[in-house]
Design an enzyme around this catalytic site. Structure first.
Site, mmCIF file in Angstrom:
data_model
loop_
_atom_site.group_PDB
_atom_site.id
_atom_site.type_symbol
_atom_site.label_atom_id
_atom_site.label_comp_id
_atom_site.label_asym_id
_atom_site.label_seq_id
_atom_site.Cartn_x
_atom_site.Cartn_y
_atom_site.Cartn_z
ATOM 1 N N ASP A 40 0.826 -1.207 0.000
ATOM 2 C CA ASP A 40 0.000 0.000 0.000
ATOM 3 C C ASP A 40 0.858 1.253 0.000
ATOM 4 O O ASP A 40 2.041 1.209 0.337
ATOM 5 C CB ASP A 40 -0.812 0.057 1.303
ATOM 6 C CG ASP A 40 -1.994 -0.876 1.288
ATOM 7 O OD1 ASP A 40 -2.387 -1.304 0.197
ATOM 8 O OD2 ASP A 40 -2.507 -1.161 2.379
ATOM 9 N N LYS A 62 -3.338 2.892 -2.282
ATOM 10 C CA LYS A 62 -4.605 3.616 -2.234
ATOM 11 C C LYS A 62 -4.438 4.739 -1.228
ATOM 12 O O LYS A 62 -4.105 4.495 -0.087
ATOM 13 C CB LYS A 62 -5.742 2.703 -1.784
ATOM 14 C CG LYS A 62 -6.062 1.632 -2.780
ATOM 15 C CD LYS A 62 -7.345 0.942 -2.439
ATOM 16 C CE LYS A 62 -7.110 -0.173 -1.459
ATOM 17 N NZ LYS A 62 -8.310 -0.937 -1.176
ATOM 18 N N MET A 176 -8.423 7.994 9.175
ATOM 19 C CA MET A 176 -8.868 8.669 7.943
ATOM 20 C C MET A 176 -9.780 9.841 8.299
ATOM 21 O O MET A 176 -10.779 10.091 7.609
ATOM 22 C CB MET A 176 -9.594 7.670 7.014
ATOM 23 C CG MET A 176 -8.670 6.576 6.518
ATOM 24 S SD MET A 176 -9.504 5.345 5.517
ATOM 25 C CE MET A 176 -9.813 4.078 6.745
HETATM 26 N N1 SAH Z 1 -4.443 -0.711 8.982
HETATM 27 C C1 SAH Z 1 -3.990 0.626 9.325
HETATM 28 C C2 SAH Z 1 -5.037 1.675 9.063
HETATM 29 C C3 SAH Z 1 -5.401 1.840 7.608
HETATM 30 S S1 SAH Z 1 -6.517 3.165 7.344
HETATM 31 C C4 SAH Z 1 -3.539 0.618 10.803
HETATM 32 O O1 SAH Z 1 -3.800 -0.344 11.513
HETATM 33 O O2 SAH Z 1 -2.916 1.600 11.221
HETATM 34 C C5 SAH Z 1 -5.414 4.476 6.956
HETATM 35 C C6 SAH Z 1 -5.411 5.505 8.064
HETATM 36 O O3 SAH Z 1 -4.615 5.045 9.146
HETATM 37 C C7 SAH Z 1 -4.815 6.840 7.693
HETATM 38 O O4 SAH Z 1 -5.738 7.662 7.005
HETATM 39 C C8 SAH Z 1 -4.484 7.402 9.056
HETATM 40 O O5 SAH Z 1 -5.645 7.859 9.706
HETATM 41 C C9 SAH Z 1 -4.009 6.147 9.790
HETATM 42 N N2 SAH Z 1 -2.544 5.976 9.720
HETATM 43 C C10 SAH Z 1 -1.871 4.982 9.137
HETATM 44 N N3 SAH Z 1 -0.539 5.138 9.324
HETATM 45 C C11 SAH Z 1 -0.383 6.257 10.059
HETATM 46 C C12 SAH Z 1 0.740 6.946 10.593
HETATM 47 N N4 SAH Z 1 1.992 6.523 10.410
HETATM 48 N N5 SAH Z 1 0.513 8.072 11.312
HETATM 49 C C13 SAH Z 1 -0.737 8.522 11.524
HETATM 50 N N6 SAH Z 1 -1.831 7.906 11.047
HETATM 51 C C14 SAH Z 1 -1.664 6.800 10.318
#
Ligand code: SAH
Length: 257
Positions: A40, A62, A176
């Site tokens: 991703d 995405k 998100m």
């Molecule tokens: N599976 C992922 C989430 C996917 S949805 C998890 O468990 O973290 C994607 C969202 O995750 C982003 O829009 C943001 O809100 C958050 N996100 C993912 N990586 C991040 C990071 N390094 N710092 C802050 N928010 C993050």
């Protein structure tokens, strides 16, 4: 390679929030063993660098609002790679089981008779809390932790149970949520959360370009517009988040120096 990753099988692997040191040892081993890695947009370059130089690296990224490959195409690519005998790693940011569309990929593998397993990862909320130096739960103050996504399908309003989310004894981790910050703030206030409820915004948690900002529910829309860049960002909302600001300034400065 080890028996849990035969040719023609798939692992959905949690890549964690970005810092490669926040990978599990299992994730590191699987990434290094993969013939093909589908990844991703949110998977950090330090994590991708752990793949074999011979591995086929396929970006199926995405990011909201930008070009997005249809989930069905990704499912089909994963299945085709496994059917051709490759060991396939599907790398997902954070934990694959949290807002990761894992179910579609699991179902596609199951339907095709392909062995598929999940390796968990550190989710963004855990990484953000660690960076802020706080606990997401707090005895007597935050006895519930809710993970919610504030991403609406194109053209649709958010449909969330705001009355349930506006719980003063909970911490809310909003994934998100940057684009919806105004609505999140307005709805939670309308449903009874105090305007001065602490909110933290953490962008690029665990990465070198991480940004942290602590504000209040009332000022959240302004902060989301002005304090963040275009990286992935998490909103943490609730009384427990207030603990982040009560740390002595000198101690915080020493830690971030
Ligand atoms: N599976 C992922 C989430 C996917 S949805 C998890 O468990 O973290 C994607 C969202 O995750 C982003 O829009 C943001 O809100 C958050 N996100 C993912 N990586 C991040 C990071 N390094 N710092 C802050 N928010 C993050």
């Amino acid at each position: 390679m080890s028996g849990d990753f035969p040719s023609g099988s798939v692992w959905l692997v949690g890549a964690g929030p970005g810092d490669p040191e926040l990978l599990t040892r299992k994730a590191e081993r699987l990434i290094a063993a993969a013939d093909t890695v589908f990844y991703d947009a949110l998977v950090g370059p330090g994590v991708l660098a752990l793949a074999s130089p011979d591995a086929r690296m396929v970006h199926v990224g995405k990011r909201s609002g930008r070009h997005s490959r249809a989930q069905g195409d990704i499912d089909a690519m994963i299945v085709a790679a496994a059917q051709s005998g490759e060991r396939v790693v599907r790398l997902k940011g954070g934990d694959p089981s949290i807002f990761g569309r894992s179910n579609e990929e699991l179902a596609a593998c199951h339907a095709a008779g392909i062995a598929v397993r999940i390796c968990p990862g550190i989710t963004a909320a855990s990484a953000a809390a660690a960076s802020l130096g706080l606990s997401l739960t707090l005895r007597g103050t935050a006895r519930k932790l809710t993970f919610v996504t504030a991403h609406a399908r194109a053209g649709e309003a958010l449909s969330l149970d705001w009355a349930a989310l506006a719980d003063p004894y909970a911490t809310l981790a909003v994934y998100m949520g940057k684009a919806a910050a105004r609505e999140v703030s307005a709805q939670l206030i309308a449903h009874g959360l105090p305007v001065d409820t602490p909110v933290a915004l953490v962008e690029n948690a665990s990465l070198a370009n991480e940004r942290r900002f602590v504000t209040t529910l009332r000022l959240l829309p302004l902060a989301a517009r002005s304090a963040l860049g275009d990286g992935p960002a998490l909103l943490l909302i609730g009384a427990a988040i207030g603990e982040a600001v009560s740390q002595p300034t000198q101690a915080r400065a020493a830690l971030t120096a």
